[in-house]
Scaffold this motif. Structure first.
Motif, PDB file in Angstrom:
ATOM      1  N   ALA A  33      16.091  -5.228   0.863  1.00 52.66           N
ATOM      2  CA  ALA A  33      16.648  -6.041  -0.317  1.00 52.66           C
ATOM      3  C   ALA A  33      15.629  -5.893  -1.399  1.00 52.66           C
ATOM      4  N   SER A  34      14.482  -5.004  -1.177  1.00 49.92           N
ATOM      5  CA  SER A  34      13.581  -4.813  -2.420  1.00 49.92           C
ATOM      6  C   SER A  34      12.957  -3.579  -2.290  1.00 49.92           C
ATOM      7  N   ASP A  35      11.802  -3.279  -3.160  1.00 49.82           N
ATOM      8  CA  ASP A  35      11.365  -1.878  -3.322  1.00 49.82           C
ATOM      9  C   ASP A  35       9.750  -2.043  -3.155  1.00 49.82           C
ATOM     10  N   ALA A  36       9.199  -1.654  -2.019  1.00 47.71           N
ATOM     11  CA  ALA A  36       7.899  -1.820  -1.999  1.00 47.71           C
ATOM     12  C   ALA A  36       6.927  -1.425  -3.186  1.00 47.71           C
ATOM     13  N   ARG A  37       7.447  -0.234  -3.829  1.00 52.20           N
ATOM     14  CA  ARG A  37       6.650   0.286  -4.744  1.00 52.20           C
ATOM     15  C   ARG A  37       6.443  -0.372  -6.064  1.00 52.20           C
ATOM     16  N   LYS A  38       7.799  -1.169  -6.319  1.00 56.81           N
ATOM     17  CA  LYS A  38       8.182  -1.997  -7.490  1.00 56.81           C
ATOM     18  C   LYS A  38       7.334  -3.415  -7.399  1.00 56.81           C
ATOM     19  N   LEU A  39       7.071  -3.770  -6.029  1.00 56.93           N
ATOM     20  CA  LEU A  39       6.597  -4.966  -5.862  1.00 56.93           C
ATOM     21  C   LEU A  39       5.018  -4.841  -5.936  1.00 56.93           C
ATOM     22  N   ILE A  40       4.452  -3.860  -5.472  1.00 56.68           N
ATOM     23  CA  ILE A  40       3.231  -3.390  -5.481  1.00 56.68           C
ATOM     24  C   ILE A  40       2.703  -3.274  -7.067  1.00 56.68           C
ATOM     25  N   GLY A  41       3.576  -2.593  -7.726  1.00 59.29           N
ATOM     26  CA  GLY A  41       3.492  -2.180  -9.197  1.00 59.29           C
ATOM     27  C   GLY A  41       3.392  -3.445  -9.751  1.00 59.29           C
ATOM     28  N   ALA A  42       4.160  -4.452  -9.443  1.00 57.86           N
ATOM     29  CA  ALA A  42       4.221  -5.746 -10.262  1.00 57.86           C
ATOM     30  C   ALA A  42       2.909  -6.689 -10.050  1.00 57.86           C
TER      31      ALA A  42
END
Length: 203
Positions: free
Chosen positions: A74-83
């Motif tokens: 339900a999420s995107d690892a790359r976006k979380l790491i990027g944030a």
């Protein structure tokens, strides 16, 4: 400390939020539906979307620590790491999964024949998230894997920590409660012992 928790209304996230609040930290509790977050001292319920990298980075900015407690599918690892990188948080902790833990040298739990089919995609996504973190040069991350069974239950404060191998009790059962997992995560925030590493907790 100022700590932001994404996924604060979930089963693990709510216990983590509660544990951090109990210890006197200032918690920004982020969820898509913040009204589902329990009213607690030191906790500020905040609306946020983990798929919105820029929005999440803005919410995480100014915090000492960011915690992701969200389902991998339900999420995107790359976006979380990027944030986390964009927000320039001091530390980034991820509520991991058990699927990437080893049951024998080089053998991940998710690849074993009896691994439940309905959880396989989620477990594989969690393993991919860990792989991304292990190639991350800038972020000070820690990935915390629960044991195979991640369940409701009491807060005992009595559990073991391991590294990349699945933990099991004397009866062969691999499990941890959300409440005790939250203790391990809060301890890691207060007394960092696993920078840029994965560790696991269980009984």
């Amino acid at each position: 400390m100022k700590i932001a928790v994404a996924g604060a209304s979930g089963r693990a996230g709510s216990e983590i939020t509660k544990e951090l609040a109990r210890r006197g930290h200032a918690v920004t509790a982020i969820a898509r539906n913040p009204e589902k977050i329990a009213v607690l001292p030191n906790v500020t319920p905040t609306k946020g979307d983990v798929l919105d990298q820029a929005g999440l980075a803005k919410l995480w900015s100014g915090h000492d620590v960011a915690v992701s407690s969200v389902h991998f599918l339900a999420s995107d690892a790359r976006k979380l790491i990027g944030a986390a990188k964009d927000a320039k948080v001091g530390r980034y902790l991820v509520v991991g999964g058990a699927g990437s833990l080893e049951v024998a040298p080089g053998v991940k739990l998710v690849t074993t024949p009896n691994f439940p089919a309905q959880y396989k995609a989620e477990a594989e996504a969690g393993s991919a998230f860990l792989d991304l973190l292990r190639h991350e040069k800038e972020l000070n991350w820690t990935f915390i894997s629960p044991s195979a069974l991640f369940v409701e239950g009491e807060r005992t404060g009595k559990f073991r920590r391991g590294t990349d191998q699945l933990l099991a009790d004397a009866n062969g059962k691999s499990w941890i409660t959300f409440a005790d997992y939250a203790i391990a995560l809060a301890d890691e925030i207060e007394r960092p012992a696993h920078p840029r590493q994965r560790f696991t907790v269980g009984y």
